[in-house]
Design a protein around this motif. Structure first.
Motif, PDB file in Angstrom:
ATOM      1  N   MET A 125      14.389   3.735   2.300  1.00 26.62           N
ATOM      2  CA  MET A 125      13.664   4.983   2.103  1.00 26.62           C
ATOM      3  C   MET A 125      12.172   4.881   2.367  1.00 26.62           C
ATOM      4  O   MET A 125      11.431   5.855   2.187  1.00 26.62           O
ATOM      5  CB  MET A 125      13.935   5.518   0.688  1.00 26.62           C
ATOM      6  N   LEU A 126      11.702   3.700   2.788  1.00 32.68           N
ATOM      7  CA  LEU A 126      10.322   3.538   3.239  1.00 32.68           C
ATOM      8  C   LEU A 126      10.246   3.396   4.756  1.00 32.68           C
ATOM      9  O   LEU A 126       9.208   3.046   5.301  1.00 32.68           O
ATOM     10  CB  LEU A 126       9.688   2.304   2.572  1.00 32.68           C
ATOM     11  N   ASP A 127      11.332   3.677   5.432  1.00 36.50           N
ATOM     12  CA  ASP A 127      11.364   3.539   6.886  1.00 36.50           C
ATOM     13  C   ASP A 127      10.438   4.574   7.533  1.00 36.50           C
ATOM     14  O   ASP A 127      10.469   5.761   7.177  1.00 36.50           O
ATOM     15  CB  ASP A 127      12.803   3.751   7.378  1.00 36.50           C
ATOM     16  N   THR A 162      16.949  -5.493   2.079  1.00 38.57           N
ATOM     17  CA  THR A 162      18.250  -6.068   2.389  1.00 38.57           C
ATOM     18  C   THR A 162      18.298  -6.754   3.748  1.00 38.57           C
ATOM     19  O   THR A 162      19.343  -7.292   4.121  1.00 38.57           O
ATOM     20  CB  THR A 162      19.352  -4.991   2.321  1.00 38.57           C
ATOM     21  N   CYS A 163      17.197  -6.727   4.482  1.00 42.21           N
ATOM     22  CA  CYS A 163      17.080  -7.515   5.703  1.00 42.21           C
ATOM     23  C   CYS A 163      15.610  -7.573   6.088  1.00 42.21           C
ATOM     24  O   CYS A 163      14.782  -6.796   5.590  1.00 42.21           O
ATOM     25  CB  CYS A 163      17.923  -6.940   6.854  1.00 42.21           C
ATOM     26  N   GLU A 164      15.265  -8.499   6.961  1.00 41.75           N
ATOM     27  CA  GLU A 164      13.875  -8.688   7.367  1.00 41.75           C
ATOM     28  C   GLU A 164      13.337  -7.453   8.081  1.00 41.75           C
ATOM     29  O   GLU A 164      12.164  -7.081   7.913  1.00 41.75           O
ATOM     30  CB  GLU A 164      13.779  -9.913   8.286  1.00 41.75           C
ATOM     31  N   GLU A 165      14.165  -6.800   8.867  1.00 40.35           N
ATOM     32  CA  GLU A 165      13.731  -5.611   9.596  1.00 40.35           C
ATOM     33  C   GLU A 165      13.269  -4.523   8.633  1.00 40.35           C
ATOM     34  O   GLU A 165      12.247  -3.867   8.855  1.00 40.35           O
ATOM     35  CB  GLU A 165      14.875  -5.095  10.472  1.00 40.35           C
ATOM     36  N   GLU A 166      14.004  -4.314   7.553  1.00 32.07           N
ATOM     37  CA  GLU A 166      13.612  -3.302   6.574  1.00 32.07           C
ATOM     38  C   GLU A 166      12.266  -3.653   5.954  1.00 32.07           C
ATOM     39  O   GLU A 166      11.412  -2.778   5.755  1.00 32.07           O
ATOM     40  CB  GLU A 166      14.668  -3.170   5.472  1.00 32.07           C
ATOM     41  N   ARG A 167      12.068  -4.921   5.626  1.00 31.23           N
ATOM     42  CA  ARG A 167      10.798  -5.349   5.009  1.00 31.23           C
ATOM     43  C   ARG A 167       9.611  -5.040   5.920  1.00 31.23           C
ATOM     44  O   ARG A 167       8.584  -4.523   5.468  1.00 31.23           O
ATOM     45  CB  ARG A 167      10.851  -6.849   4.708  1.00 31.23           C
ATOM     46  N   LEU A 168       9.735  -5.333   7.191  1.00 29.64           N
ATOM     47  CA  LEU A 168       8.639  -5.114   8.132  1.00 29.64           C
ATOM     48  C   LEU A 168       8.380  -3.626   8.363  1.00 29.64           C
ATOM     49  O   LEU A 168       7.228  -3.186   8.419  1.00 29.64           O
ATOM     50  CB  LEU A 168       8.941  -5.814   9.453  1.00 29.64           C
ATOM     51  N   LEU A 169       9.449  -2.850   8.477  1.00 28.92           N
ATOM     52  CA  LEU A 169       9.283  -1.417   8.701  1.00 28.92           C
ATOM     53  C   LEU A 169       8.658  -0.719   7.494  1.00 28.92           C
ATOM     54  O   LEU A 169       7.897   0.244   7.656  1.00 28.92           O
ATOM     55  CB  LEU A 169      10.643  -0.785   9.011  1.00 28.92           C
ATOM     56  N   ALA A 170       8.966  -1.195   6.293  1.00 30.99           N
ATOM     57  CA  ALA A 170       8.467  -0.545   5.077  1.00 30.99           C
ATOM     58  C   ALA A 170       6.950  -0.559   5.000  1.00 30.99           C
ATOM     59  O   ALA A 170       6.341   0.314   4.356  1.00 30.99           O
ATOM     60  CB  ALA A 170       9.059  -1.224   3.842  1.00 30.99           C
ATOM     61  N   ARG A 171       6.303  -1.495   5.652  1.00 31.01           N
ATOM     62  CA  ARG A 171       4.848  -1.603   5.624  1.00 31.01           C
ATOM     63  C   ARG A 171       4.158  -0.539   6.463  1.00 31.01           C
ATOM     64  O   ARG A 171       2.926  -0.405   6.408  1.00 31.01           O
ATOM     65  CB  ARG A 171       4.427  -2.988   6.124  1.00 31.01           C
ATOM     66  N   GLN A 172       4.932   0.220   7.242  1.00 32.92           N
ATOM     67  CA  GLN A 172       4.341   1.134   8.221  1.00 32.92           C
ATOM     68  C   GLN A 172       4.253   2.588   7.764  1.00 32.92           C
ATOM     69  O   GLN A 172       3.678   3.421   8.466  1.00 32.92           O
ATOM     70  CB  GLN A 172       5.155   1.081   9.527  1.00 32.92           C
ATOM     71  N   SER A 173       4.783   2.915   6.614  1.00 31.85           N
ATOM     72  CA  SER A 173       4.849   4.323   6.210  1.00 31.85           C
ATOM     73  C   SER A 173       3.594   4.802   5.481  1.00 31.85           C
ATOM     74  O   SER A 173       3.178   5.947   5.649  1.00 31.85           O
ATOM     75  CB  SER A 173       6.073   4.565   5.334  1.00 31.85           C
ATOM     76  N   PHE A 174       3.004   3.954   4.654  1.00 36.05           N
ATOM     77  CA  PHE A 174       1.845   4.345   3.855  1.00 36.05           C
ATOM     78  C   PHE A 174       0.801   3.230   3.899  1.00 36.05           C
ATOM     79  O   PHE A 174       1.123   2.068   3.630  1.00 36.05           O
ATOM     80  CB  PHE A 174       2.246   4.606   2.393  1.00 36.05           C
ATOM     81  N   TRP A 175      -0.454   3.593   4.195  1.00 41.00           N
ATOM     82  CA  TRP A 175      -1.478   2.543   4.261  1.00 41.00           C
ATOM     83  C   TRP A 175      -1.805   1.997   2.872  1.00 41.00           C
ATOM     84  O   TRP A 175      -2.216   0.848   2.724  1.00 41.00           O
ATOM     85  CB  TRP A 175      -2.737   3.052   4.954  1.00 41.00           C
ATOM     86  N   LEU A 176      -1.624   2.820   1.840  1.00 43.73           N
ATOM     87  CA  LEU A 176      -1.797   2.347   0.472  1.00 43.73           C
ATOM     88  C   LEU A 176      -0.483   1.715   0.042  1.00 43.73           C
ATOM     89  O   LEU A 176       0.454   2.399  -0.364  1.00 43.73           O
ATOM     90  CB  LEU A 176      -2.158   3.523  -0.438  1.00 43.73           C
ATOM     91  N   TYR A 177      -0.421   0.383   0.141  1.00 45.74           N
ATOM     92  CA  TYR A 177       0.870  -0.290  -0.029  1.00 45.74           C
ATOM     93  C   TYR A 177       0.631  -1.699  -0.547  1.00 45.74           C
ATOM     94  O   TYR A 177      -0.043  -2.511   0.091  1.00 45.74           O
ATOM     95  CB  TYR A 177       1.595  -0.335   1.325  1.00 45.74           C
TER      96      TYR A 177
END
Length: 407
Positions: A125-127, A162-177
């Protein structure tokens, strides 16, 4: 509180709803529950829906605490906050499943007062796909983010991807993170082994599928799943073999089926598609075993429990590169990957159709092996237990250090 490796862990999963029509998160929780006992874990479930819903009696669920019905689509349920404040100390850890509804806010409000550690599964849900697809909704989320979801994630003992791809993508949705990250895995249990009986029973319910080469879609009928891509791509290849048939299985919560059926009729393949609705239990496994391949051309898919289920049945998967476990599938040669377009979906179908029997059987074996080595739910449950125990050890060490410093 420190949890030793031989001490029983008691945890609470918190989710908006346990309704199986909600898709992957609740199915993933059920799969984890199936493994907890062997790992020394006792688990319960809290949710924001009304008590005594029919699915609460599902034997694959543990004890369910329901405090709704929640108000509005946000599922505002203040009784959940009160109960968590009073009872959270009964648990060694609390697991938040999913974001953007009141259940996550309730956990943060309650547990910040109790000191009980909590962990968060964002479930994709942070994609950033959501930001691009629904920019107005993203603006609304930004208004909510700084004082609610950001703080909840920041204060979690760990945010589990649940996978590395999700972790990396989650950083891209909000700059305050700012989060403490962990990567686990997800998956499912081994399917029933009576393949022939399940397949025959399923085909007897849908006789139009008998003797067909079935392409299976099994998921919610939703915009992000690429349902329209699959229908258009299937229409382009349907003439390659008159036995080809598309099985579009899944609940129609977004009311898309009528429009999708119209597309199929206009493309001349309406009679080559079956729409059985949501399949569960033996019907679901019968659909898997009756199919040759599984296809999910999603625009966004955090993990895809159904992908793991297909692999567990030895079915090659035809997926887009927006299904976050595509790298693992590609590395193991367990299916075909392309972009989330009609042309990409058609390429995947054509690659499957070009296989001879020995090539298909080898692909099927690789699919099964991929499931066994990567996506069996035992791995996910063991990793979650490890994360909780490590988190408890870290908290205990930090507490000891504070006492020593103050002493």
């Amino acid at each position: 509180m420190s949890i030793s490796t031989d001490k029983k862990i008691k945890i609470l999963h918190v989710i908006p709803s346990a309704n199986p029509k909600g898709g992957g998160p609740i199915e993933g929780i059920k799969q984890l529950f199936s493994q907890y006992s062997d790992l020394g874990i006792e688990a319960e479930l809290a949710c924001c829906e009304a008590p005594n819903r029919p699915w609460h009696d599902d034997p694959s669920l543990p004890k369910v605490h329901a405090f709704g019905p929640g108000k509005t689509s946000y599922a505002y349920t203040p009784e959940l906050t009160k109960w968590l404040t009073a009872h959270s100390r009964d648990y060694d850890a609390v697991i938040v499943d999913g974001l953007w509804q009141y259940h996550s806010r309730a956990v943060h409000l309650a547990l910040s007062k109790t000191g009980v550690p909590y962990y968060v599964f964002p479930h994709g849900m942070l994609d950033p796909w959501f930001k691009k697809k629904y920019p107005l909704k993203h603006i609304k989320k930004w208004l909510y983010w700084p004082w609610a979801e950001y703080r909840m994630l920041r204060d979690a003992q760990s945010v589990i991807f649940t996978c590395e791809e999700e972790r990396l993508l989650a950083r891209q949705s909000f700059w305050l993170y700012k989060v403490r990250e962990s990567v686990s895995t997800h998956g499912t249990g081994a399917p029933p082994e009576n393949k022939k009986e399940l397949s025959e029973a399923f085909l007897s319910k849908y006789p139009e599928l008998q003797s067909k080469r079935i392409v299976l879609f099994l998921s919610r009928l939703h915009e992000k799943k690429g349902c329209d891509l699959l229908i258009r791509a299937f229409a382009s290849v349907a003439a390659k073999d008159e036995r080809l048939h598309l099985l579009m299985a899944g609940p129609d919560q977004a009311r898309m089926q009528e429009g999708l059926q119209a597309i199929a009729e206009n493309l001349g393949v309406g009679n080559k598609i079956t729409w059985p609705g949501m399949l569960q239990g033996d019907d679901k496994w019968g659909a898997f075993y009756s199919s040759e391949v599984f296809c999910l051309p999603s625009h966004q898919e955090n993990f895809g429990i159904v992908v793991a289920e297909a692999l567990a049945c030895g079915k090659p998967v035809l997926i887009s590169d927006k299904v976050n476990i595509w790298r693992e599938i590609e590395e193991d040669g367990a299916g075909f990957i392309s972009d989330d377009t009609t042309a990409g979906t058609e390429r995947n179908l054509m690659r499957w159709l070009s296989l001879n029997l020995s090539e298909y059987e080898a692909l099927s074996q690789r699919s099964l092996q991929c499931f066994k080595t990567r996506f069996h739910i035992r791995r996910a449950a063991a990793r979650l237990a490890e994360i909780i125990r490590n988190g408890s050890a870290d908290l205990s060490a930090a507490k000891t250090q504070r006492i020593s410093s103050n002493g």
